[in-house]
Design an enzyme around this catalytic site. Structure first.
Site, PDB file in Angstrom:
ATOM      1  N   ASP A 194       0.862  -1.166   0.000  1.00  0.00           N
ATOM      2  CA  ASP A 194       0.000   0.000   0.000  1.00  0.00           C
ATOM      3  C   ASP A 194       0.907   1.227   0.000  1.00  0.00           C
ATOM      4  OD1 ASP A 194      -2.311   1.723   0.590  1.00  0.00           O
ATOM      5  OD2 ASP A 194      -1.435   1.827   2.588  1.00  0.00           O
ATOM      6  N   ASP A 244      -0.230   5.176   0.936  1.00  0.00           N
ATOM      7  CA  ASP A 244      -0.520   6.098   2.034  1.00  0.00           C
ATOM      8  C   ASP A 244      -0.617   5.344   3.358  1.00  0.00           C
ATOM      9  OD1 ASP A 244      -0.754   8.418   0.399  1.00  0.00           O
ATOM     10  OD2 ASP A 244      -2.766   7.785  -0.183  1.00  0.00           O
ATOM     11  N   ASP A 300      -1.554  -0.729   5.994  1.00  0.00           N
ATOM     12  CA  ASP A 300      -1.815  -0.192   7.328  1.00  0.00           C
ATOM     13  C   ASP A 300      -3.294  -0.113   7.661  1.00  0.00           C
ATOM     14  OD1 ASP A 300      -2.526   3.203   7.170  1.00  0.00           O
ATOM     15  OD2 ASP A 300      -2.091   2.044   5.379  1.00  0.00           O
TER      16      ASP A 300
END
Length: 226
Positions: A7, A9, A168
């Site tokens: 991922d 961001d 995250d």
């Protein structure tokens, strides 16, 4: 080949400040009260229309395109301000360097950012050419749909059992599990650790050193820490 999908961001780059600021400006420009910071952080990872839709609520779904456009304009303006640059998280640059050197690993990105946004991040940190596949909100359905992972597998020829998603948010973990690949969560991003665990992550990492170990244990990477 083993495929490591990151991922962006909250995993590679710390973009929370510019995202929150741009969303607040967009809502203000379109006459909506600004969402709480925690609410904005909670939708990071979704593609922009889905993220805005979640924040404005079902009763204002018709306003989503206007707020999306206002967000894009605000984000572009803020990106020109050095105070809102998106830094790499500590240790990420070295980790990507070491993974990229491995002959049997391919790196990829699966993100709710636009392709233009990803390209700008990669250019800023001189990471062009590191990623064999880049799947963005322009290319596939929003997370947690597994489409980004499926397209990355098709593009690289990697096998599911040799593929890892690192993220995250609970959306990343759900996407990975839906695609039948290993899900590794990182605790320095924007969703609570408990949310990632509940979403089915196979490993939870508190720092880059523990992420190195999780990747090594999962795909058999011979670690290089130097």
């Amino acid at each position: 080949m083993k495929l490591i999908l990151f991922d962006c961001d909250g995993t590679l780059v710390d973009s929370q400040h510019i995202i929150v600021a741009a969303m607040e400006r967009a809502f203000d420009a379109e006459g909506f009260p600004a969402p709480e910071r925690t609410a904005i952080l909670g939708i990071i990872g979704l593609s922009l229309p889905q993220a805005v839709g979640a924040l404005v609520g079902a009763e204002h779904v018709g306003e989503v395109p206007r707020v999306v456009e206002a967000y894009k304009n605000s984000f572009r303006d803020l990106r020109a301000d050095a105070a809102h640059h998106e830094p790499l998280f500590p240790g990420i640059e070295a980790l990507l360097h070491d993974l990229h050197r491995a002959d049997d690993l391919l790196l990829g990105i699966v993100t709710g950012k636009s392709r233009r946004g990803v390209d700008m991040v990669l250019k800023r940190f001189e990471l062009e050419g590191r990623f064999a596949t880049i799947q963005t909100a322009d290319d596939a359905p929003s997370k947690p749909h597994p489409g980004m992972v499926e397209q990355a597998l098709a593009e690289t020829g990697a096998e599911r059992q040799a593929t890892v998603v690192i993220g995250d948010t609970s959306f990343d973990m759900q996407m990975a599990k839906s695609a039948g690949v290993t899900a590794i969560g990182v605790g320095w991003g924007y969703h609570p650790v408990e949310a990632l665990v509940a979403a089915g992550c196979d490993h939870m990492c508190s720092n880059v050193d523990s992420l190195r170990a999780a990747i090594a244990d999962t795909v058999g990477w011979t670690r290089s820490d130097g």
